[in-house]
Scaffold this active site. Structure first.
Site, PDB file in Angstrom:
ATOM      1  N   SER A 249      38.317  -2.591   1.878  1.00 15.31           N
ATOM      2  CA  SER A 249      36.998  -2.248   1.344  1.00 15.31           C
ATOM      3  C   SER A 249      36.333  -1.259   2.290  1.00 15.31           C
ATOM      4  O   SER A 249      36.663  -1.209   3.490  1.00 15.31           O
ATOM      5  CB  SER A 249      36.128  -3.506   1.234  1.00 15.31           C
TER       6      SER A 249
ATOM      7  N   TYR B 228      32.524 -11.121   4.918  1.00 12.50           N
ATOM      8  CA  TYR B 228      33.286 -10.126   4.156  1.00 12.50           C
ATOM      9  C   TYR B 228      33.682  -8.936   5.023  1.00 12.50           C
ATOM     10  O   TYR B 228      34.856  -8.524   5.023  1.00 12.50           O
ATOM     11  CB  TYR B 228      32.465  -9.666   2.958  1.00 12.50           C
TER      12      TYR B 228
END
Length: 246
Positions: A133, A147
């Site tokens: 990501s 995350y």
């Protein structure tokens, strides 16, 4: 294809299947997996479903064994699974943090370990593609400590295995999107004031001027799973409209 029933997973299945790949598709939801298997069959894509997540060594071995039994070996591993748990660090419990790390990092490591062993035994190389990501590179102020940490770890895993497995002809890379349409981000695409305000602020940092679609990840995936990427390993490809460029 690990995490095959997610937004990226479905696009990845269609992309690789249309290119001629025979698939083992995995996911935790039995019903969603059955629906995907039927959909792929209707499209003429050869796919075998395995109702497992890569949570344990036994799970991952079973997934690899299913591929060997069905198709004789493993040439490509795509890990499209992952989760997020948004909370400020003071509110995020260690257990919740560990669940994100298990899903995003340990599962990818376990799956790569199982598939990599088989690829090395086969002796003709292979392709591994993780899902990272833009948040593996950039922080976020709204409670992304789990995350961001997990995706930075995926980037590290990509580089480490790229170095470790180069001598075996196995390339290891990751696709790193920014916001793209999925059940988790659907609210950002809605036609209301809140979504519009968030989009305006976010798109000010995206040079191409739009949010991503799952289909935007198809091209990079096809490249990384083909012979065209044989000299590319340990790389993080940002499919983000230029978000991380500025």
């Amino acid at each position: 294809m690990v995490g095959a029933t997610g937004s990226f997973g479905k696009v990845a299945c269609a992309t690789l299947g249309d290119a001629g790949a025979r698939l083992v598709v995995t996911a935790g939801s039995k019903d969603d997996l059955a629906a995907l298997e039927a959909e792929l069959g209707t499209a003429g894509i050869d796919a075998v479903a395995v109702n497992r997540r890569p949570n344990t060594e036994a799970d991952c071995d079973a997934i690899v064994d299913a591929a060997v039994e069905a198709f004789g070996g493993v040439d490509i591993l795509v890990v499209a699974s992952g989760v997020n748990d948004v909370a400020m660090i003071g509110e995020l419990t260690p257990d919740r943090f560990q669940k994100v790390m298990l899903a995003n990092v340990e599962g990818a490591w376990l799956m790569a370990r199982a598939a990599g062993k088989r690829m090395i035994e086969q002796g003709h190389g292979g392709k591994v593609v993780f899902t990272s990501s833009a948040r593996g590179k950039l922080g976020h102020p709204a409670g992304y400590s789990a995350y961001c940490t997990s995706k930075s770890a995926v980037d590290g895993l990509t580089k480490a295995l790229g170095c470790e497995w180069g001598k075996h002809g196995i390339t290891v890379n990751a696709i790193a999107p920014t916001v793209f349409r999925s059940p988790l981000t659907a609210w950002m695409f809605e036609d209301n004031e809140n979504a519009a305000n968030v989009r305006t602020g976010f798109l000010a940092r995206v040079p191409v001027g739009r949010l991503g679609e799952p289909e935007d990840l198809a091209g990079p995936l096809l490249f990384l799973c083909s012979r065209a990427s044989d000299f590319h390993t340990g790389h993080i490809i940002y499919a983000d409209g230029g978000y991380t460029a500025g």
